[in-house]
Write an enzyme that holds these catalytic residues in place. Structure first.
Site, PDB file in Angstrom:
ATOM      1  N   ARG A 231     -45.074 -67.827 195.126  1.00  0.00           N
ATOM      2  CA  ARG A 231     -44.070 -68.404 196.071  1.00  0.00           C
ATOM      3  C   ARG A 231     -44.466 -69.847 195.796  1.00  0.00           C
ATOM      4  O   ARG A 231     -45.671 -70.232 195.460  1.00  0.00           O
ATOM      5  CB  ARG A 231     -44.587 -68.041 197.395  1.00  0.00           C
ATOM      6  CG  ARG A 231     -44.122 -66.707 197.819  1.00  0.00           C
ATOM      7  CD  ARG A 231     -42.715 -66.768 198.022  1.00  0.00           C
ATOM      8  NE  ARG A 231     -41.897 -65.327 198.500  1.00  0.00           N
ATOM      9  CZ  ARG A 231     -41.690 -64.588 197.862  1.00  0.00           C
ATOM     10  NH1 ARG A 231     -41.371 -64.496 196.314  1.00  0.00           N
ATOM     11  NH2 ARG A 231     -40.831 -63.376 198.184  1.00  0.00           N
ATOM     12  N   ASP A 255     -41.849 -70.193 188.393  1.00  0.00           N
ATOM     13  CA  ASP A 255     -40.461 -69.264 188.693  1.00  0.00           C
ATOM     14  C   ASP A 255     -40.198 -69.771 190.121  1.00  0.00           C
ATOM     15  O   ASP A 255     -39.024 -69.270 190.580  1.00  0.00           O
ATOM     16  CB  ASP A 255     -40.543 -68.098 188.456  1.00  0.00           C
ATOM     17  CG  ASP A 255     -39.431 -67.284 188.661  1.00  0.00           C
ATOM     18  OD1 ASP A 255     -38.356 -67.700 188.104  1.00  0.00           O
ATOM     19  OD2 ASP A 255     -39.371 -66.241 189.264  1.00  0.00           O
ATOM     20  N   GLU A 260     -37.530 -74.784 197.101  1.00  0.00           N
ATOM     21  CA  GLU A 260     -36.562 -74.224 196.290  1.00  0.00           C
ATOM     22  C   GLU A 260     -35.427 -73.804 197.155  1.00  0.00           C
ATOM     23  O   GLU A 260     -34.104 -73.622 196.639  1.00  0.00           O
ATOM     24  CB  GLU A 260     -37.011 -73.156 195.717  1.00  0.00           C
ATOM     25  CG  GLU A 260     -37.613 -71.584 196.572  1.00  0.00           C
ATOM     26  CD  GLU A 260     -38.057 -70.635 195.800  1.00  0.00           C
ATOM     27  OE1 GLU A 260     -38.874 -70.656 194.957  1.00  0.00           O
ATOM     28  OE2 GLU A 260     -37.265 -69.408 196.023  1.00  0.00           O
ATOM     29  N   HIS A 292     -36.353 -68.767 190.327  1.00  0.00           N
ATOM     30  CA  HIS A 292     -36.765 -67.610 190.889  1.00  0.00           C
ATOM     31  C   HIS A 292     -36.100 -66.248 190.215  1.00  0.00           C
ATOM     32  O   HIS A 292     -35.250 -65.578 190.858  1.00  0.00           O
ATOM     33  CB  HIS A 292     -36.586 -67.634 192.374  1.00  0.00           C
ATOM     34  CG  HIS A 292     -37.476 -66.854 193.289  1.00  0.00           C
ATOM     35  ND1 HIS A 292     -37.902 -67.548 194.333  1.00  0.00           N
ATOM     36  CD2 HIS A 292     -37.752 -65.659 193.121  1.00  0.00           C
ATOM     37  CE1 HIS A 292     -38.582 -66.224 194.953  1.00  0.00           C
ATOM     38  NE2 HIS A 292     -38.579 -65.405 194.120  1.00  0.00           N
TER      39      HIS A 292
HETATM   40  P1  NAD Z   1     -49.324 -57.275 196.427  1.00  0.00           P
HETATM   41  O1  NAD Z   1     -49.042 -57.098 197.795  1.00  0.00           O
HETATM   42  O2  NAD Z   1     -49.131 -55.702 195.644  1.00  0.00           O
HETATM   43  O3  NAD Z   1     -50.617 -57.928 195.946  1.00  0.00           O
HETATM   44  C1  NAD Z   1     -51.042 -59.188 196.416  1.00  0.00           C
HETATM   45  C2  NAD Z   1     -52.400 -59.325 196.304  1.00  0.00           C
HETATM   46  O4  NAD Z   1     -52.864 -60.651 196.664  1.00  0.00           O
HETATM   47  C3  NAD Z   1     -53.163 -58.231 196.917  1.00  0.00           C
HETATM   48  O5  NAD Z   1     -54.233 -57.490 196.209  1.00  0.00           O
HETATM   49  C4  NAD Z   1     -54.061 -59.002 197.819  1.00  0.00           C
HETATM   50  O6  NAD Z   1     -55.309 -58.631 198.491  1.00  0.00           O
HETATM   51  C5  NAD Z   1     -54.093 -60.245 197.245  1.00  0.00           C
HETATM   52  N1  NAD Z   1     -54.386 -61.419 198.019  1.00  0.00           N
HETATM   53  C6  NAD Z   1     -54.086 -61.792 199.334  1.00  0.00           C
HETATM   54  N2  NAD Z   1     -54.593 -63.013 199.678  1.00  0.00           N
HETATM   55  C7  NAD Z   1     -55.372 -63.458 198.430  1.00  0.00           C
HETATM   56  C8  NAD Z   1     -55.968 -64.613 198.379  1.00  0.00           C
HETATM   57  N3  NAD Z   1     -56.074 -65.512 199.500  1.00  0.00           N
HETATM   58  N4  NAD Z   1     -56.487 -64.822 197.147  1.00  0.00           N
HETATM   59  C9  NAD Z   1     -56.542 -63.903 196.315  1.00  0.00           C
HETATM   60  N5  NAD Z   1     -55.694 -62.616 196.370  1.00  0.00           N
HETATM   61  C10 NAD Z   1     -55.234 -62.576 197.478  1.00  0.00           C
HETATM   62  O7  NAD Z   1     -48.056 -58.062 195.683  1.00  0.00           O
HETATM   63  P2  NAD Z   1     -47.113 -57.947 194.397  1.00  0.00           P
HETATM   64  O8  NAD Z   1     -46.209 -57.021 194.357  1.00  0.00           O
HETATM   65  O9  NAD Z   1     -48.178 -57.989 193.646  1.00  0.00           O
HETATM   66  O10 NAD Z   1     -46.368 -59.479 194.480  1.00  0.00           O
HETATM   67  C11 NAD Z   1     -47.436 -60.379 194.455  1.00  0.00           C
HETATM   68  C12 NAD Z   1     -46.453 -61.957 195.046  1.00  0.00           C
HETATM   69  O11 NAD Z   1     -45.563 -61.904 193.984  1.00  0.00           O
HETATM   70  C13 NAD Z   1     -45.551 -61.511 196.121  1.00  0.00           C
HETATM   71  O12 NAD Z   1     -46.312 -61.813 197.335  1.00  0.00           O
HETATM   72  C14 NAD Z   1     -44.229 -62.471 196.136  1.00  0.00           C
HETATM   73  O13 NAD Z   1     -44.770 -63.679 196.822  1.00  0.00           O
HETATM   74  C15 NAD Z   1     -44.215 -62.611 194.603  1.00  0.00           C
HETATM   75  N6  NAD Z   1     -42.963 -61.982 194.077  1.00  0.00           N
HETATM   76  C16 NAD Z   1     -42.290 -63.013 193.222  1.00  0.00           C
HETATM   77  C17 NAD Z   1     -41.023 -62.653 192.645  1.00  0.00           C
HETATM   78  C18 NAD Z   1     -40.269 -63.281 191.655  1.00  0.00           C
HETATM   79  O14 NAD Z   1     -38.958 -62.910 191.658  1.00  0.00           O
HETATM   80  N7  NAD Z   1     -40.754 -64.549 191.291  1.00  0.00           N
HETATM   81  C19 NAD Z   1     -40.668 -61.120 192.830  1.00  0.00           C
HETATM   82  C20 NAD Z   1     -41.538 -60.073 193.597  1.00  0.00           C
HETATM   83  C21 NAD Z   1     -42.661 -60.891 194.048  1.00  0.00           C
END
Ligand code: NAD
Length: 327
Positions: A231, A255, A260, A292
């Protein structure tokens, strides 16, 4: 049958949402100014840059909307407490293809590091010179993964495949996974000090807002590469630009971008770009930005459509939602 109004849709969304239910597709984003277009709908289906704040949610509830179906995993754009108070159900797609995002992260790094984008343009102009195209091996570098959820774990495993040392930070670690994949958990500060490549895979939460700021960026090794496919608001853009100008930061692949909304996903090629920080970022030779698109694979789009339709049907049939779906 439920009537569902989809917002911020593009041709690639509509292609995968072919279904018998009554779906209406809007190109505009949903926010307080456009919320009246949901009139008559039981459900609204939204994406990452729709803005479901108090005013927008109140208008939706007044018009009889009962379900908000997010066709994404992140939900930082929805005021969950207000939605709850208004009795609106919120569902999301908790996982579709974590591989799509992890693989795009690696694609960004490889493009930036090996300067594929510059080489591609040069060769098309019959410029076969290699000057300025030098990169480095990922092998034996240290990669820091922030957030070892679904996407972070896959990214870490791919980096291990390159023969990189992978360090990770997550307040909720997965020790068994780390052991079997030769990944070492360290605290955030240690991670910043040790890595050559830093990759963000955390959700946007109050405590992750500007996770990378003047102070944390200064703790990175000089010349570090930063990857953000999570994000935009995880990074303080002003501090990032400063770090690039002083050459403390060696390269950045994004990305996602802090501001954005209204820019990414749109064709603004005939417009004057109003965002001065994005304009500045685009001038650096060591910054690579995609709009994105990390999720944009056939597998991910199909899974997003299947899960969203299943969420809407479960709501209609009053059946329980799958685990991790309801917010
Ligand atoms: P997820 O919920 O499986 O994993 C997120 C991880 O972050 C968890 O293990 C959590 O414990 C950890 N976390 C929370 N707070 C934290 C902190 N302060 N420091 C370190 N770790 C922390 O999520 P995911 O499916 O792996 O997705 C991750 C992120 O990717 C999503 O939140 C979303 O913002 C982003 N995303 C982007 C796209 C894109 O097209 N660019 C698509 C999907 C998801």
């Amino acid at each position: 049958m439920l009537t569902c109004c989809f917002y911020d849709t593009k041709p690639y969304d509509r292609k995968y949402f072919i279904h018998g239910a009554k779906f209406e597709f809007q190109e505009c984003r949903l926010n307080a100014q456009t919320a009246t277009t949901a009139s008559g709908a039981d459900c609204v289906c939204v994406f990452v840059n729709d803005e479901l704040d108090k005013d927008c949610l109140s208008l939706l509830a007044e018009q009889g909307v009962r379900l908000i179906a997010l066709r994404c995993a992140g939900f930082n754009n929805v005021d969950l407490q207000v939605a709850k108070d208004l009795g609106l159900k919120i569902v999301r797609v908790p996982a579709y293809s974590p591989n799509s995002v992890a693989e795009h992260t690696i694609a960004l790094l490889m493009t930036l590091n090996r300067k594929i984008h510059r080489a591609y343009n040069r060769v098309r102009e019959l410029n076969f010179s290699l000057n300025g195209l030098e990169g480095f091996d990922i092998h034996r570098k240290t990669v820091g993964i922030v957030g070892t959820g679904k996407i972070g774990k896959i990214a870490a495993q791919i980096f291990r495949g390159f023969g990189a040392t992978v360090l990770a930070y997550d307040p909720f670690p997965s020790p068994e996974w780390a052991e079997s994949n030769h990944v070492q958990y360290v605290n955030f500060e240690e991670l910043l000090h040790a890595c050559n490549i830093l990759s963000l895979h955390v959700p946007l939460l109050p405590d992750t807002y500007h996770l990378l700021n003047v102070e944390t960026l200064s703790q990175l090794q000089p010349g570090s590469i930063i990857l953000n496919t999570s994000r935009g608001k995880l990074i303080d853009t002003t501090a990032l630009i400063q770090g690039l100008k002083t050459r403390h930061i060696g390269g950045v692949a994004l990305d996602v971008y802090e501001e954005e909304e209204g820019v990414f996903f749109e064709d603004l090629s005939g417009e004057v770009l109003q965002d001065d920080e994005l304009s500045r970022l685009l001038t650096f030779p060591n910054v690579l930005i995609t709009s994105h698109q990390a999720f944009l694979t056939q597998e991910a789009l199909l899974q997003i459509a299947k899960s969203t339709i299943s969420n809407i049907e479960r709501f209609e049939m009053n059946e329980p939602f799958l685990e991790g779906t309801e917010l």
